[in-house]
Design an enzyme around this catalytic site. Structure first.
Site, PDB file in Angstrom:
ATOM      1  N   ASP A   1      23.386  73.094  39.689  1.00  0.00           N
ATOM      2  CA  ASP A   1      23.896  73.852  40.274  1.00  0.00           C
ATOM      3  C   ASP A   1      24.582  74.957  41.833  1.00  0.00           C
ATOM      4  O   ASP A   1      23.282  75.055  42.274  1.00  0.00           O
ATOM      5  CB  ASP A   1      23.170  75.046  39.228  1.00  0.00           C
ATOM      6  CG  ASP A   1      24.411  76.286  38.925  1.00  0.00           C
ATOM      7  OD1 ASP A   1      25.199  76.332  39.371  1.00  0.00           O
ATOM      8  OD2 ASP A   1      24.023  77.566  38.323  1.00  0.00           O
TER       9      ASP A   1
ATOM     10  N   TYR B   1      38.391  81.862  50.178  1.00  0.00           N
ATOM     11  CA  TYR B   1      38.228  80.420  50.321  1.00  0.00           C
ATOM     12  C   TYR B   1      38.609  79.672  51.729  1.00  0.00           C
ATOM     13  O   TYR B   1      37.036  79.068  52.030  1.00  0.00           O
ATOM     14  CB  TYR B   1      38.770  80.178  49.525  1.00  0.00           C
ATOM     15  CG  TYR B   1      39.520  78.278  49.484  1.00  0.00           C
ATOM     16  CD1 TYR B   1      38.353  77.731  48.860  1.00  0.00           C
ATOM     17  CD2 TYR B   1      40.176  78.012  50.206  1.00  0.00           C
ATOM     18  CE1 TYR B   1      38.166  75.735  49.113  1.00  0.00           C
ATOM     19  CE2 TYR B   1      40.191  76.218  49.835  1.00  0.00           C
ATOM     20  CZ  TYR B   1      39.402  75.353  49.986  1.00  0.00           C
ATOM     21  OH  TYR B   1      39.718  74.528  50.017  1.00  0.00           O
TER      22      TYR B   1
ATOM     23  N   LYS C   1      35.733  78.533  54.279  1.00  0.00           N
ATOM     24  CA  LYS C   1      35.423  76.773  55.003  1.00  0.00           C
ATOM     25  C   LYS C   1      36.035  77.692  55.697  1.00  0.00           C
ATOM     26  O   LYS C   1      35.420  75.769  57.196  1.00  0.00           O
ATOM     27  CB  LYS C   1      36.896  76.434  53.902  1.00  0.00           C
ATOM     28  CG  LYS C   1      36.897  76.051  52.814  1.00  0.00           C
ATOM     29  CD  LYS C   1      36.107  74.673  52.579  1.00  0.00           C
ATOM     30  CE  LYS C   1      35.866  74.215  51.579  1.00  0.00           C
ATOM     31  NZ  LYS C   1      35.168  73.229  50.651  1.00  0.00           N
TER      32      LYS C   1
END
Length: 254
Positions: free
Chosen positions: A64, A155, A159
């Site tokens: 996980d 996101y 990144k």
């Protein structure tokens, strides 16, 4: 080519489009694979396809990415099963299209945990083993990290941080013989590219598309990214560390 013959390589996010293509490519290159993802029955077909390459049957590990303990245990379990670790492919990730003002604190933290924190935990745990084997790490960032991406602020932020993490680790562990690199895919036909746009979103901001001939929809194939992983993991890239490999069909230039 068998550039990875006998190398033990851990691939996270193995059931996703890029993870699956990468696992198959690495198997074709002769790697012994440890495939990690959330519990999923979709691993059965992948295991069969990899076994048909002659690389042997890969081990499947469930973990996980939201749980640091689970990430630490994953690396330990792989080393216990194979006795060594030669490469780590950080491919598992999460993506959501949301207007920035609609991103809650929990949403933000979840995306950073999966895309950044878990990648660091896995890499940190892998490095002592990679020092012994002279191995390396290849992580997955995004064109969004370099150019930004509307409706995906969390996101893109995670990144982008992943690139800084990669360069920092590459500098710190160069003298130890551990290479650390990162790939920035552009738009690729995958689960992420199929997510519907935010209602009312500006269509010009949703996704850039390549104008390269041979790509009718302007999107790359997961195999294009898998080729990058195979190169960076191999000795062909023995003088490459701290690199940001952009594979986007010039989408970032258009």
């Amino acid at each position: 080519m068998k550039r990875l013959e006998g190398k033990v390589i851990l691939v996270t996010g193995a059931t996703g489009s890029i993870g699956r293509a990468t696992a198959i490519r690495l198997a074709q290159e002769g790697a012994k694979l440890a495939l990690a993802d959330r519990a999923s029955s979709s691993t059965d077909e992948l295991v069969t396809e990899i076994a048909q390459t002659g690389a042997g049957t890969p081990e499947i590990f469930h973990y996980d990415a939201l749980d640091a303990v689970s990430c630490r245990a994953l690396v330990a379990d792989v080393v216990q099963a194979y006795g060594r670790l030669d490469g780590l492919c950080n491919i598992a990730g999460a993506y959501a299209k949301t207007s920035a003002t609609d991103v809650g604190d929990d949403d933000w933290n979840t995306l950073l945990q999966i895309n950044l924190n878990s990648t660091f935990t896995l890499t940190r745990e892998a490095i002592p083993h990679l020092q012994k084997s002279g191995g390396n790490v290849v992580s997955t960032s995004s064109l969004a990290a370099l150019n930004g991406l509307a409706y995906a602020t969390a996101y893109a932020s995670a990144k982008a941080a992943l690139i800084a993490m990669t360069k920092s680790l590459a500098a710190e562990y160069a003298s130890c013989g551990v290479r650390v690199n990162v790939i920035c895919p552009g738009g690729i036909r995958s689960e992420m590219s199929a997510i519907p746009p935010v209602p009312g979103a500006d269509p010009e901001l949703i996704m850039r598309r390549s104008k390269l001939k041979g790509f009718a929809d302007g999107l790359g194939d997961p195999k294009d990214i898998a080729a990058g992983f195979a190169y960076l993991l191999s000795d062909d890239a023995r003088f490459v560390s701290g690199a940001v490999l952009v594979i986007d069909g010039a989408q970032g230039l258009i």
